[in-house]
Motif scaffolding. Structure first.
Motif, PDB file in Angstrom:
ATOM      1  N   GLY A 259       2.000   8.749  -6.519  1.00 57.84           N
ATOM      2  CA  GLY A 259       2.149  10.169  -6.230  1.00 57.84           C
ATOM      3  C   GLY A 259       3.327  10.782  -6.959  1.00 57.84           C
TER       4      GLY A 259
ATOM      5  N   SER B  99       2.894   1.644  -3.288  1.00 58.73           N
ATOM      6  CA  SER B  99       2.028   2.019  -4.413  1.00 58.73           C
ATOM      7  C   SER B  99       1.647   3.487  -4.347  1.00 58.73           C
ATOM      8  N   ILE B 100       1.263   3.956  -3.163  1.00 52.72           N
ATOM      9  CA  ILE B 100       0.875   5.354  -3.005  1.00 52.72           C
ATOM     10  C   ILE B 100       2.047   6.271  -3.350  1.00 52.72           C
ATOM     11  N   CYS B 101       3.228   5.924  -2.862  1.00 53.48           N
ATOM     12  CA  CYS B 101       4.408   6.752  -3.144  1.00 53.48           C
ATOM     13  C   CYS B 101       4.726   6.742  -4.641  1.00 53.48           C
TER      14      CYS B 101
ATOM     15  N   PHE C 243       0.827  -1.206   0.000  1.00 51.40           N
ATOM     16  CA  PHE C 243       0.000   0.000   0.000  1.00 51.40           C
ATOM     17  C   PHE C 243       0.866   1.263   0.000  1.00 51.40           C
ATOM     18  N   VAL C 244       1.836   1.325   0.898  1.00 50.63           N
ATOM     19  CA  VAL C 244       2.670   2.527   0.996  1.00 50.63           C
ATOM     20  C   VAL C 244       3.522   2.696  -0.264  1.00 50.63           C
TER      21      VAL C 244
END
Length: 625
Positions: free
Chosen positions: A456, A451-453, A448-449
Motif C-alpha cells: 500500500g 505485506s499489505i502495508c 500478511f499485515v
C-alpha cells in the motif's frame, strides 16, 4: 568523441562480434557443466554442486548475482542525476556480514537445506512455508523480468536493434545455459561475467577521465554541478538518500538478499564447509560494497563528460537508464569493437542475475512443491523435471521483461519492489530465528499485515510522489539547435548559464540540495524505508498475535532452529520468558569444561547431555520450577 553530438553511433560488425563472443563464452561454460563430467544428474549436483564449491568462485558468483545490469545501468545514472550519496549504502557491509555469518549461514548450513524455506516446516508448519514461498516466488519472477529488460534497453539504445529482439536474444541464451548447466554452470559463468562487468566499469572510468582532462577536472566539474556531497547526515526521513536512509533502509534489503534469499543463500550452501561458506559471505558482501562505489564513481565521471550538454535535457535520450549506453557510444564509439564489448558487459551483468534466479526458482519448485507432494519420485527424474521448470522460468521472465519496459527508472523500481518483499520475508525469518515465543499464527498474521502495508505504501509513493529536487543539469555547451523540449525544473537551473534562451520556464521555488523535498504528506518518507517499515510491522504484529494466542515455551523449540545469538541473550532474560521449567545452571568451569544442552527440545522427559568425555558424578544444578 564529442559529447555534444546529437547523433549516436550504431554497432558495426566488430561490435556485434564482441557481443556475440561474450554471449558464446557464457553459453559454452554452462553447456560444459551440463554435458561433461557429472552432467548434473541429481538434484544435489544440479542445485548445490554436491557441496564442493570453493569460497572464491562462490563469492564472485554472489557479487555477480546481486549486482546485475540494474547496478551497471542504474547506479551510475543515480550518481549522474543526484550525486555520489548512494555510495553510502556500502557502509552497511560490516553489519550485513556479521548478521548473515553469525545467524543465517550456521542455521541453514547445519540443517543441510536445499531450499531455505524448508526451515519454516521445521520451525512452524507447512502453511507458513508455502505462504513465504508464494510471496518470494512472485518477487523472483518479477525480478527476472526487470533484469532481462535492462540490458535489452542498452542494446536497443546504442545499436538500433528492436527492444523485443534484444529481450528474446538475452532471455533465450540465459535460459539455455542455465537449464542445462545447473549451479556449477551458473557459478562459473558468474565468475566470467563479474570480470566482464568490472572491466566495463574501469574502461569507462579511465577513458572518461582522459576525455575530460584528468581526475582533478572531473571533480571540479562535479563540484560546479553540486555533485560532491559524499556524506549526508541530515536526519530528515523524507530525503531519498542520506546516511540514515541508506544504512538503515539499505541494510534490511541487503540482509534479506544475502541472508534470506534463495538466490544468494543457495551459493553458500554449495560450499564444501560452513567455514568456507562464511568466508564466501564476507568476500561477497565486501565486493558488493566495493562495486557499488565503483558504479557511483562511473556515474560522476559520466556527469563530468556531459557537464555542459546534458543528453536528457536535449532529449538525445528519454530515460536515465539509457545514460550508460549513450556514454559508451560517445566515449569509445570510434574504436571498433569497444562499444560492443562494453554493452556486452551490461549483458553479462544481467545474465548472471537471471541465471541465478532461474536456478533458485527451480530449487524452490523441486524442494517446496514437487518433493512434498510426490515423496516417492526418483531423484534423476526430479532433476529432469526441474531442468524443464528452470527453462520455463526463463521463458516467463522474457514475458515479464516486456511488462518491465513500461516501468520507471530501473534502480528506483527495483529497490521499491525489493522493499515490498524484503521487509515482510525478513520479518518472518527474524521471528523464527530470534524469537522462540513466535507461533505460526503470529508469523502468518505478521507476514500478511506487513505485506499489505508495504504494498500500500509503495503504491502510494508511486501515485503521490513527494516533490524531489535535483542538482542542476546544464546545456550551456550545446548549440541552440540541439535543445528541444526542456524540463521546467532543469530549465530553471539552465537559465543561470543560458540567459539568452527566452523560452525557458521558471518555477518559483527550486532548492539546490540533491534529494531534498518540500512539503509533507503521508507518502513523504524515502522509499528505502519501506523495507524497514514492513519488517517492523511484521515483527510487532507477529509477536503480539503470538502472545495473545499462546506463545511457545522457548524450551520446546529446537535450539538448532534458533540463532546462536539466542543462547547468549537467553541468560539475560527473566525465568518466565526463558521457559516455564527453566533450569539455572551453576557449573564450576574451573573444574570442567561442561557444556549442557537439551538432547531433544521436545523431549518431555527433560533429558540433558553432557558433552565431555565422561558425565560428571555430581553437577551443581539448581532447579527453579
Amino acid at each position: 568523441m564529442d559529447p555534444n553530438s546529437t547523433s549516436s553511433s550504431i554497432f558495426g560488425v566488430v561490435d556485434y562480434l564482441a557481443l556475440l563472443l561474450v554471449l558464446a563464452i557464457s553459453t559454452a561454460i554452462g553447456l560444459y557443466h551440463g554435458v561433461c563430467g557429472s552432467r548434473q544428474q541429481t538434484t544435489q549436483e544440479y542445485f548445490l554442486g554436491n557441496r564442493e564449491m570453493g569460497p572464491i568462485p562462490v563469492a564472485l558468483s554472489i557479487l555477480a548475482s546481486y549486482m546485475s545490469a540494474i547496478t551497471y545501468l542504474g547506479t551510475p545514472a543515480e550518481a549522474y542525476i543526484y550525486g555520489p550519496e548512494f555510495w553510502m549504502i556500502s557502509l552497511n557491509c560490516a553489519i550485513v556480514g556479521v548478521v548473515i555469518t553469525r545467524t543465517f549461514i550456521p542455521i541453514f548450513y547445519r540443517l543441510q537445506l536445499t531450499s531455505i524455506y524448508e526451515y519454516f516446516d521445521k520451525r512452524f508448519n507447512k502453511a507458513v512455508r508455502m505462504s513465504v514461498v508464494a510471496f518470494s516466488t512472485a518477487f523472483g519472477l518479477l525480478y527476472l523480468g526487470i533484469v532481462i529488460y535492462a540490458p535489452s534497453l542498452a542494446l536497443n539504445a546504442v545499436a538500433g536493434i528492436s527492444l523485443p529482439l534484444s529481450i528474446l536474444t538475452m532471455g533465450l541464451v540465459c535460459t539455455l545455459y542455465t537449464s542445462v548447466g545447473g549451479i556449477k554452470g551458473v557459478i562459473w559463468t558468474d565468475v566470467f561475467q563479474f570480470s566482464a562487468m568490472m572491466l566495463g566499469f574501469f574502461i569507462m572510468i579511465i577513458a572518461g577521465c582522459v576525455q575530460v582532462g584528468g581526475v582533478g577536472k572531473v571533480w571540479q566539474l562535479a563540484a560546479e554541478g553540486n555533485r560532491t556531497r559524499v556524506l549526508d547526515f541530515r536526519i530528515d526521513p523524507r530525503i531519498r538518500h542520506t546516511f540514515f536512509t541508506l544504512v538503515i533502509g539499505g541494510t534490511f534489503q541487503v540482509v534479506f538478499n544475502c541472508g534470506c534469499n534463495q538466490l544468494i543463500v543457495q551459493r553458500f550452501l554449495s560450499c564444501s564447509s560452513e567455514k568456507n561458506a562464511k568466508i564466501a559471505a564476507w568476500l561477497g558482501v565486501g565486493l558488493i560494497g566495493f562495486t557499488q562505489i565503483i558504479a557511483v564513481v562511473t556515474g560522476i565521471v559520466m556527469y563530468a563528460f556531459y557537464a555542459h550538454c546534458d543528453p536528457l535535457t536535449t532529449e538525445r535520450i528519454t530515460k536515465q537508464d539509457q545514460l550508460i549506453p549513450l556514454f559508451i557510444v560517445d566515449l569509445v564509439g570510434n574504436v571498433p569493437g569497444m562499444s560492443g564489448l562494453l554493452v556486452s558487459c551490461a549483458f553479462s551483468a544481467s545474465l548472471s542475475s537471471v541465471s541465478s534466479g532461474m536456478n533458485a526458482l527451480a530449487a524452490i519448485a523441486a524442494e517446496d512443491f514437487i518433493k512434498p507432494n510426490f515423496k516417492d519420485i526418483d531423484d534423476k527424474k526430479l532433476t529432469i523435471i526441474t531442468k524443464f521448470f528452470s527453462a520455463g522460468c526463463g521463458l516467463f521472465g522474457i514475458v515479464l521483461a516486456f511488462i518491465a519496459s513500461v516501468m520507471g527508472d530501473i534502480l528506483n523500481s527495483t529497490l521499491l519492489l525489493m522493499g515490498i518483499v524484503s521487509g515482510p520475508v525478513l520479518g518472518v525469518f527474524t521471528l523464527g530465528v530470534f524469537f522462540p515465543w513466535s507461533t505460526s499464527k503470529g508469523v502468518l498474521t505478521g507476514l500478511f499485515v506487513g505485506s499489505i502495508c508495504g504494498i500500500g505504501y509503495a503504491v502510494g509513493i508511486q501515485r503521490n510522489p513527494s516533490p524531489t529536487f535535483e542538482p542542476p543539469l546544464f546545456i550551456d555547451g550545446c548549440s541552440a539547435g540541439d535543445v528541444t523540449t526542456i524540463n521546467p525544473y532543469t530549465s530553471y537551473m539552465n537559465e543561470l548559464n543560458m540567459t539568452s534562451m527566452e523560452h525557458i520556464v521558471q518555477p518559483t521555488d527550486a532548492p539546490f540540495i540533491a534529494g531534498e523535498v518540500s512539503g509533507y504528506n503521508f507518502y513523504s518518507l524515502s522509499y528505502l524505508y519501506i523495507s524497514f517499515m514492513a519488517w517492523f510491522i511484521c515483527m510487532v504484529v507477529g509477536l503480539a498475535v503470538s502472545f495473545l494466542t499462546g506463545a511457545n515455551d522457548p524450551l520446546t523449540v529446537d535450539s538448532e532452529l534458533l540463532s546462536p545469538f539466542w543462547e547468549s541473550f537467553c541468560c539475560c532474560l527473566p525465568d518466565k520468558l526463558r521457559g516455564k521449567d527453566i533450569r539455572i545452571r551453576n557449573v564450576n568451569l574451573s573444574q570442567s569444561a561442561l557444556y549442557v544442552r537439551r538432547t531433544s527440545p521436545k523431549d518431555q522427559n527433560d533429558k540433558f547431555e553432557f558433552e565431555n568425555e565422561e558425565k560428571p558424578k555430581s553437577t551443581p544444578i539448581e532447579e527453579n520450577v
